[in-house]
Design an enzyme around this catalytic site. Structure first.
Site, PDB file in Angstrom:
ATOM      1  N   ARG A  70       0.809  -1.220   0.000  1.00 54.14           N
ATOM      2  CA  ARG A  70       0.000   0.000   0.000  1.00 54.14           C
ATOM      3  C   ARG A  70       0.846   1.276   0.000  1.00 54.14           C
ATOM      4  O   ARG A  70       0.337   2.357  -0.318  1.00 54.14           O
ATOM      5  CB  ARG A  70      -0.947   0.012   1.206  1.00 54.14           C
ATOM      6  CG  ARG A  70      -0.230   0.093   2.539  1.00 54.14           C
ATOM      7  CD  ARG A  70      -1.128  -0.251   3.717  1.00 54.14           C
ATOM      8  NE  ARG A  70      -0.418  -0.123   4.978  1.00 54.14           N
ATOM      9  CZ  ARG A  70       0.459  -1.011   5.446  1.00 54.14           C
ATOM     10  NH1 ARG A  70       0.746  -2.085   4.744  1.00 54.14           N
ATOM     11  NH2 ARG A  70       1.048  -0.828   6.610  1.00 54.14           N
ATOM     12  N   CYS A 189      -3.868  -0.590  10.961  1.00 52.28           N
ATOM     13  CA  CYS A 189      -3.834  -1.356   9.713  1.00 52.28           C
ATOM     14  C   CYS A 189      -3.037  -2.648   9.845  1.00 52.28           C
ATOM     15  O   CYS A 189      -3.388  -3.660   9.242  1.00 52.28           O
ATOM     16  CB  CYS A 189      -3.253  -0.499   8.589  1.00 52.28           C
ATOM     17  SG  CYS A 189      -4.306   0.895   8.137  1.00 52.28           S
TER      18      CYS A 189
END
Length: 372
Positions: A70, A189
């Site tokens: 990401r 996350c």
């Protein structure tokens, strides 16, 4: 190759809403980006490319292989390197007209004002709840607009907080949306996972807010919090109103510690090293008494050893959970933060129980065992 600002920003200055004047405003702006992960790296790259003149990058972390899915501006060759160093090099190659400075230490109450410095705008791209409130409160006290971004699985949140609307009126801030720091552990996350595309979307939305505020173009997310769901492509705007004075925020700042569990010094009596756990796993006698519990939120995790129970931290009830006093419990998670919180709770409810948290988590387990 020698290039000019006119060449580099031609497509942008062609927009009548931006023009040469808007581009000049961008080049004269100082911004501070706190957090150079998925949100911060995306925002930094787009803001550098837009012509922001001064960008200060703040992050104490190094690049890990788990970041790459990401945080796409980092490469496999960058693993173990400082995020701010790699990102500064990258955005420096985008535009020779941006002045880049960095801070590679953790943000705290003691250094927050030094970190913010002379910024005209601050971007909160962190994943720590206490630090988000610290940044918010400091920006309110200093009168600096804060562009907020956060993530939860498939959802993203964006807002422009603390924007001056007039000489006497300032827009809402984080505490107008969520007044207090949650006392419960909120998975980040690394613990609960996230889809990589939502990270890029929200980071670029934050950059978009900066450009609108600087150039006075469009309608910024002022007095509202945008909640975007990437699965449904749905958007909801939570309307906000400024209810807390700067003086009240100052009182909160003076009283609050803003301690992040990930930065807390852990009690040595409640942790076990990777090497010590490996020795127990190798000993038949110790292994028979060992009971390993994972408190990771995700159930699709590959473990380097046998895990007896998987109980997400968000559902762990230490008073209802049954424990065998003859067993030795080891609590594990990704990086040793949630497991330490769980161990503290279990030990408080069951003082005589033999329970330890795996130091630095399963992410670092094999590497630390090899070191020893």
């Amino acid at each position: 190759m020698n290039i000019t600002k006119e060449q580099l920003y031609k497509r942008q200055t062609t927009l009548k809403e931006i023009g040469a004047l808007g581009q000049q405003k961008l080049s004269q702006t100082h911004i501070t980006i706190i957090g150079c992960g998925g949100l911060g790296s995306a925002a930094a790259v787009y803001l550098a490319a837009s012509g922001i003149g001064n960008i200060h990058l703040v992050d104490y972390d190094v690049i890990d292989v788990s970041n790459l899915h990401r945080q796409i501006f980092y490469k496999t060759k960058d693993i173990k390197r400082s995020k701010v160093t790699v990102l500064a090099d990258h955005i420096g190659n985008i535009s020779p007209f941006v002045n880049i400075t960095t801070t590679d230490r953790a943000v705290s109450k003691e250094n927050i004002y030094d970190v913010i410095g002379a910024a005209g705008y601050v971007l909160d791209c962190t994943d720590s709840l206490p630090i988000k409130y610290l940044i918010n409160d400091a920006c309110v006290i200093k009168g600096i607009p804060l562009i907020y971004g956060s993530l939860y699985k498939f959802d993203g949140y964006v807002a422009s907080f603390n924007v001056n609307l007039s000489e006497s009126e300032t827009s809402a801030n984080l505490r107008d949306a969520f007044p207090n720091i949650s006392k419960e552990a909120i998975p980040n996350c690394s613990q609960i996972g996230t889809l990589n595309t939502i990270v890029g979307i929200i980071g670029i939305m934050q950059a978009n807010e900066v450009l609108k505020l600087i150039t006075g173009t469009g309608k910024a997310l002022v007095n509202e919090l945008l909640i975007y769901n990437s699965l449904e492509n749905s958007q909801y705007k939570m309307q906000l109103k400024n209810t807390l004075s700067k003086e009240k925020i100052q009182e909160i700042f003076d009283a609050e510690s803003y301690v992040d569990p990930s930065c807390e010094v852990q009690d040595e009596s409640l942790i076990i090293s990777a090497n010590a756990l490996q020795q127990k796993l190798s000993s038949h006698e110790s292994f028979e008494k060992l009971h390993i519990i994972s408190v990771i939120e995700s159930t699709s995790v590959t473990y380097p050893f046998l895990v007896h129970d998987q109980i997400p931290l968000s559902t762990l009830n230490v008073n209802r959970q049954s424990f065998d006093k003859n067993k030795e419990y080891v609590i594990v998670c990704n990086k040793g933060i949630s497991s330490y919180i769980a161990t503290q709770r279990i030990k408080q409810a069951h003082p005589t129980l033999n329970v330890l948290s795996l130091k630095n988590g399963i992410t670092n387990y094999e590497a630390e065992c090899k070191i020893h």
